[in-house]
Scaffold this active site. Sequence first.
Site, PDB file in Angstrom:
ATOM      1  CD  GLU A   9       4.270  -4.595  -0.096  1.00 56.65           C
ATOM      2  OE1 GLU A   9       4.492  -5.517  -0.884  1.00 56.65           O
ATOM      3  OE2 GLU A   9       3.411  -3.722  -0.317  1.00 56.65           O
ATOM      4  N   GLY A  53      -2.054  -0.936   7.707  1.00 56.95           N
ATOM      5  CA  GLY A  53      -2.598  -0.934   9.061  1.00 56.95           C
ATOM      6  C   GLY A  53      -3.173   0.393   9.501  1.00 56.95           C
ATOM      7  CB  CYS A 100      -7.676  -0.037   1.326  1.00 58.14           C
ATOM      8  SG  CYS A 100      -6.063  -0.306   2.075  1.00 58.14           S
ATOM      9  CB  CYS A 117      -2.430   5.977  -1.312  1.00 56.46           C
ATOM     10  SG  CYS A 117      -1.429   7.381  -0.902  1.00 56.46           S
ATOM     11  CG  ASN A 159      -3.433   5.105  -6.387  1.00 56.50           C
ATOM     12  OD1 ASN A 159      -3.249   5.748  -7.410  1.00 56.50           O
ATOM     13  ND2 ASN A 159      -3.023   5.521  -5.194  1.00 56.50           N
TER      14      ASN A 159
HETATM   15  N1  SAH Z   1      -5.170   3.185   7.961  1.00 55.29           N
HETATM   16  C1  SAH Z   1      -4.762   4.525   7.825  1.00 55.29           C
HETATM   17  C2  SAH Z   1      -3.386   4.694   7.213  1.00 55.29           C
HETATM   18  C3  SAH Z   1      -3.016   3.772   6.107  1.00 55.29           C
HETATM   19  S1  SAH Z   1      -3.946   3.929   4.612  1.00 55.29           S
HETATM   20  C4  SAH Z   1      -5.788   5.305   7.049  1.00 55.29           C
HETATM   21  O1  SAH Z   1      -6.688   4.706   6.485  1.00 55.29           O
HETATM   22  O2  SAH Z   1      -5.674   6.522   7.049  1.00 55.29           O
HETATM   23  C5  SAH Z   1      -3.093   5.320   3.870  1.00 55.29           C
HETATM   24  C6  SAH Z   1      -3.944   6.171   2.927  1.00 55.29           C
HETATM   25  O3  SAH Z   1      -4.169   5.485   1.674  1.00 55.29           O
HETATM   26  C7  SAH Z   1      -5.313   6.504   3.484  1.00 55.29           C
HETATM   27  O4  SAH Z   1      -5.622   7.866   3.297  1.00 55.29           O
HETATM   28  C8  SAH Z   1      -6.193   5.610   2.630  1.00 55.29           C
HETATM   29  O5  SAH Z   1      -7.492   6.050   2.625  1.00 55.29           O
HETATM   30  C9  SAH Z   1      -5.507   5.693   1.298  1.00 55.29           C
HETATM   31  N2  SAH Z   1      -5.939   4.676   0.350  1.00 55.29           N
HETATM   32  C10 SAH Z   1      -6.364   3.423   0.605  1.00 55.29           C
HETATM   33  N3  SAH Z   1      -6.691   2.803  -0.543  1.00 55.29           N
HETATM   34  C11 SAH Z   1      -6.473   3.666  -1.554  1.00 55.29           C
HETATM   35  C12 SAH Z   1      -6.600   3.606  -2.971  1.00 55.29           C
HETATM   36  N4  SAH Z   1      -7.034   2.492  -3.592  1.00 55.29           N
HETATM   37  N5  SAH Z   1      -6.265   4.698  -3.698  1.00 55.29           N
HETATM   38  C13 SAH Z   1      -5.813   5.812  -3.099  1.00 55.29           C
HETATM   39  N6  SAH Z   1      -5.648   5.921  -1.751  1.00 55.29           N
HETATM   40  C14 SAH Z   1      -5.983   4.868  -1.002  1.00 55.29           C
HETATM   41 FE1  SF4 Z   2      -8.769   1.332   5.556  1.00 55.85          FE
HETATM   42 FE2  SF4 Z   2      -6.352   2.418   6.106  1.00 55.85          FE
HETATM   43 FE3  SF4 Z   2      -6.967  -0.097   6.879  1.00 55.85          FE
HETATM   44 FE4  SF4 Z   2      -6.600   0.418   4.292  1.00 55.85          FE
HETATM   45  S1  SF4 Z   2      -5.064   0.572   5.883  1.00 55.85           S
HETATM   46  S2  SF4 Z   2      -8.266  -0.829   5.223  1.00 55.85           S
HETATM   47  S3  SF4 Z   2      -7.445   2.500   4.141  1.00 55.85           S
HETATM   48  S4  SF4 Z   2      -7.964   1.781   7.564  1.00 55.85           S
END
Ligand code: SAH
Ligand code: SF4
Length: 355
Positions: A102, A169, A129, A344, A300
């Site tokens: 996505e 990712g 996440c 996010c 979230n």
């Molecule tokens: N893997 C990378 C980029 C993708 S995740 C990383 O982790 O930075 C993008 C962002 O969404 C990151 O800052 C991650 O911590 C945040 N994120 C993941 N799950 C979330 C949630 N449930 N609520 C709010 N932000 C979240």
């Molecule tokens: Fe963690 Fe970013 Fe991977 Fe989600 S996408 S599992 S926040 S590293």
Amino acid sequence: MENDRQAEGGEILDVLSLSYEEWEKLALETWKEPKFRAAQVCQWIYAKKVFDSRDMTNLSKALRERLACEAPLKLPIQAGERKSKDGTRKFLWQFEDGARVESVLLDHGTHTTACVSSQVGCPLACAFCATGQMGYTRDLTAGEITGQFLLMEKRLGRDVNNIVYMGMGEPLLNRAGVFASVRALSHPKMRGLGARHITISTSGVAPGIKDLADFEVPVRLSVSLHAPNDAIRNKLMPVNRRYPLSALVDALRYYKKRTEERITIEYVLIDGVNDDPQLAFEMAALLDGLGIYVNVIPCNPAGGAETLRRSPDARVRAFCAALSELSIEFEIRREKGADIFAACGQLAAKRGASL
Ligand code: SAH
Ligand code: SF4
């Protein structure tokens, strides 16, 4: 070079993964054409969003046919699109092998940001996440990453101003694909996106941060910290066992020394887990001298552990008050697209699933 071998073998080139220098080489050595053909083709693709070479009217008919046979653009199929009440759009793409990711297009009124995926799933399994809960299938190629941006821009019908590698990712576990897509999107004769309009977000892959510091395009860095000590961070983010905070901070200091860029810290607030204002003081001490900017993100819902709930507003305010007291600049990230699960941490395109 793999692409050379493919060209000689008469196979299909993954042209969206090429750098400008590779385009020029292709023009000169394979097509036996002048170098500026590379600029012409790139202008059609990256500026005009014309993806079928038969419509590239300033090229000879023979070259157009040749491109169509040997180097057609391998773009994903759009498998879905949803629009949120706040204007956020979420797209579902499907690649040749059936893998799905996505991407999200965020409308900020005066400007637009594309949030792209870098992997199918993610191997890092952060507890909060949705992407992390679906496991990891494979890395995306540079062309598959760039393709998401170009297709969204074409769909929007005007320029997208920023790109953030914050979709599905971990971008710094796919440095080859991510860095090559940045090269293409930033090159003045390709998409020409300014380095300051490109942000890579990482969960803390320390060697990747060092590579980014040495990378020739000075893109912005965003670090998903979420906890200022190893005890809490280990529970939330398995990556911390591989690269504990000492390694992460060491890499950030190296990045700062090399680039002098401001680093953004992402901090997802989870009720009773990492939202004690005292932790803001601990974070300030840990990152002292780095000149950080903090994005505070109330967690979230991501269909994960029941115990990971969003901090109530009063806790969010208390945490932010501590940041103010410490003179750390911050903003509370307004949630975008949560009604369509585009916010996010909510991206989780699954094989066979619709949006
Ligand atoms: N893997 C990378 C980029 C993708 S995740 C990383 O982790 O930075 C993008 C962002 O969404 C990151 O800052 C991650 O911590 C945040 N994120 C993941 N799950 C979330 C949630 N449930 N609520 C709010 N932000 C979240
Ligand atoms: Fe963690 Fe970013 Fe991977 Fe989600 S996408 S599992 S926040 S590293």
